[in-house]
Design an enzyme around this catalytic site. Structure first.
Site, PDB file in Angstrom:
ATOM      1  N   ASP A  53       0.600   3.718   5.973  1.00 18.83           N
ATOM      2  CA  ASP A  53       0.835   3.320   4.588  1.00 18.83           C
ATOM      3  C   ASP A  53       0.542   4.467   3.616  1.00 18.83           C
ATOM      4  OD1 ASP A  53       1.716   0.763   5.007  1.00 18.83           O
ATOM      5  OD2 ASP A  53      -0.236  -0.164   4.803  1.00 18.83           O
TER       6      ASP A  53
ATOM      7  N   GLY B  40      -7.679  20.352  18.896  1.00 14.88           N
ATOM      8  CA  GLY B  40      -7.292  21.759  18.782  1.00 14.88           C
ATOM      9  C   GLY B  40      -7.799  22.578  19.955  1.00 14.88           C
ATOM     10  N   GLY B  41      -7.776  23.892  19.797  1.00 16.70           N
ATOM     11  CA  GLY B  41      -8.164  24.786  20.891  1.00 16.70           C
ATOM     12  C   GLY B  41      -9.661  25.011  20.993  1.00 16.70           C
TER      13      GLY B  41
ATOM     14  N   GLN C 231       0.771  -1.248   0.000  1.00 13.20           N
ATOM     15  CA  GLN C 231       0.000   0.000   0.000  1.00 13.20           C
ATOM     16  C   GLN C 231       0.801   1.297   0.000  1.00 13.20           C
ATOM     17  OE1 GLN C 231      -3.382   2.321   2.662  1.00 13.20           O
ATOM     18  NE2 GLN C 231      -3.075   0.178   3.077  1.00 13.20           N
TER      19      GLN C 231
ATOM     20  N   GLU D 103       1.238  -1.264   8.309  1.00 10.35           N
ATOM     21  CA  GLU D 103       0.447  -0.111   8.780  1.00 10.35           C
ATOM     22  C   GLU D 103       0.350   0.027  10.307  1.00 10.35           C
ATOM     23  OE1 GLU D 103      -1.441   2.392   7.122  1.00 10.35           O
ATOM     24  OE2 GLU D 103      -1.804   3.061   9.163  1.00 10.35           O
TER      25      GLU D 103
END
Ligand code: CAO
Length: 426
Positions: free
Chosen positions: A168, A247-248, A17, A139
């Site tokens: 991959d 995130g924030g 892959q 993977e």
């Protein structure tokens, strides 16, 4: 219309892959990708997870569009001769063999350079130089070693791997960018170079927000993590944060109407600070706009469970699509949890070429993911993956300029395996 990588020829020694993702992308941008496969066997994925008896698997067909296939036994002297001739005609050699395999074929960096100093040699390996450099990697190993698994899942559960193939396909994308950069630099230096992308590094690159949080831990608890509001102490490593936003802007997956029967009746809801007042209005809590316990982001952090609980009582009364439509009217960021079935049935994705229906001579029509990167002057037309050795003769004659006698001589040596598969009328 011309293509971005017109004139670039890739000797594609990739399999499974990671490497094929890279070369498929280059093919979509217009490169002539010549996939070298072992005679009679080919890329192992041709026969893995087969759903149509005797036909190339979806695993193979979805990673090898727009390529040509030549079968060469690289360990046969005549086969080696063909390979070396191809190296002289190609711009890039891409491979993702186990460490050392290319050298064992005799194709060391020094030898390739002596044949073609302009050649770029691009490799995916599991790990970069260091203690694990010789390891074979798939993977999930990369997801574990790159920090994804330890940071995915629920705090009190075991580490989890994600369905997104970040080890991959993710590393294949990194490698493709490295190749294009090396081609660009070659314009001024005239020289090829080595391009290495390790799967551990690729995964870590995609997990950088977790390394950010690891360092933030030294300065106090991670207040946007649910566990902060739950009063649970942090340890010395970044914990798994379930569906908390990375995130924030705090976010969660919330139930929608029908969740009891449908495992995908959920929506991702982000309490983005600039639209907080709109959120309060939509869910029927206008008082939270001015209440000091809820009005400011910092005040909300210890109360995220309560806040998302209240929002969920609103989303549970709507389907995920109804909720999305209402929330989008107010610019509140959210996303329905789409099943693969829903995605495969979404005609708007076919309209943009993100999904493509491809005819195939032995397996019939299949759906594949088209080029996710759209270039206005280099449109992608997805062409079915090649059958094993389908272009062997064509490449010997057209790319290498071999005449009939030469082709027969090589064929007779056994270096190409049996005559290529015959294709039924398409
Ligand atoms: N003719 C003759 N021999 C060939 C050949 C050809 N056309 N193509 C490949 N081979 C040989 C190789 O030379 C190698 O032989 P040696 O071991 O004798 O040198 C052999 O086939 C097997 O190659 P391999 O070791 O790469 O394959 P594997 O199935 O044992 O391992 C994998 C697979 C993926 C674990 C390993 O290739 C790897 O670690 N690759 C790097 C990391 C990577 O890309 N992982 C992602 C996999 S999923 O995308």
């Amino acid at each position: 219309m011309s293509k971005a990588l017109d004139g670039v020829r890739i000797l594609d020694f990739t399999h499974v892959q990671s490497g094929p993702t890279c070369t498929q992308l280059l093919a979509w941008f217009g490169a002539d990708v010549i996939k070298v496969e072992r005679p009679g066997v080919g890329d192992i994925t041709r026969g893995q997870l087969q759903d149509v008896k005797g036909a190339d698997s979806l695993y193979f067909t979805m990673l090898n569009s727009n390529k040509r296939s030549i079968t060469i036994d690289s360990k046969n002297p005549k086969g080696k001769e063909v390979l070396e001739a191809l190296i002289k005609q190609c711009d890039v050699l891409v491979e993702n063999f186990a460490p050392g395999a290319l050298d064992r074929m005799g194709l060391t960096w020094a030898h390739v350079q002596s044949l073609n100093p302009r050649m770029i040699v691009a490799s995916v390996k599991g790990f970069g130089p260091g203690p694990y450099a010789d390891c074979k990697v798939y993977e999930n190993v990369a997801q574990c070693a790159g920090g994804a698994a330890s940071t995915t899942g629920f705090r009190d559960g075991i580490p989890l791997v994600t369905g997104a193939q970040i080890g991959d396909s993710g590393t294949g994308l990194h490698l493709a960018l490295g190749i294009v950069a090396a081609l660009f630099q070659r314009e001024t230096t005239g020289r090829g170079q080595k391009v290495d992308a390790a799967m551990q590094d690729g995964v870590l690159n995609l997990c950088r927000v977790k390394l950010r949080d690891q360092q933030r831990l030294a300065h106090g608890p991670l207040k946007e993590y649910s566990q902060f509001g739950e009063g649970i102490e942090f340890g010395d490593a970044v914990p798994r944060a379930a569906n908390d936003s990375g995130g924030g802007q705090p976010g969660r997956i919330l139930k929608c109407k029908g969740w009891e029967q449908d495992g995908n009746a959920y929506i991702y809801f982000i309490t983005q600070a600039p639209v907080w007042e709109k959120i309060c209005d939509v869910i029927g809590e206008p008082g939270w706009k001015t209440d000091p316990d809820y009005a400011k982001p910092a005040a909300r952090l210890p109360r995220l469970n309560e806040i998302f609980g209240r929002i969920e009582s609103w989303t549970m009364a709507k389907t995920k699509f109804e909720a999305m439509q209402i929330l989008n009217e107010y610019d509140i960021p959210c996303g329905p949890i789409l099943s693969m079935k829903e995605i495969a049935e979404d005609e708007s994705l076919y309209a943009t070429g993100t999904l493509v229906r491809v005819p195939h001579p032995t397996r019939g029509e299949y759906i594949t993911v088209g080029n996710p990167i759209k270039l206005s002057d280099s449109p992608t037309e997805v062409v079915r993956s090649p059958l094993l050795g389908e272009h062997t003769q064509e490449i010997l004659r057209d790319v290498l300029g071999f005449n009939d006698a030469k082709v027969d001589e090589i064929q007779a040596s056994g270096a190409l395996g049996d005559a290529p598969q015959r294709i039924a009328a398409e």
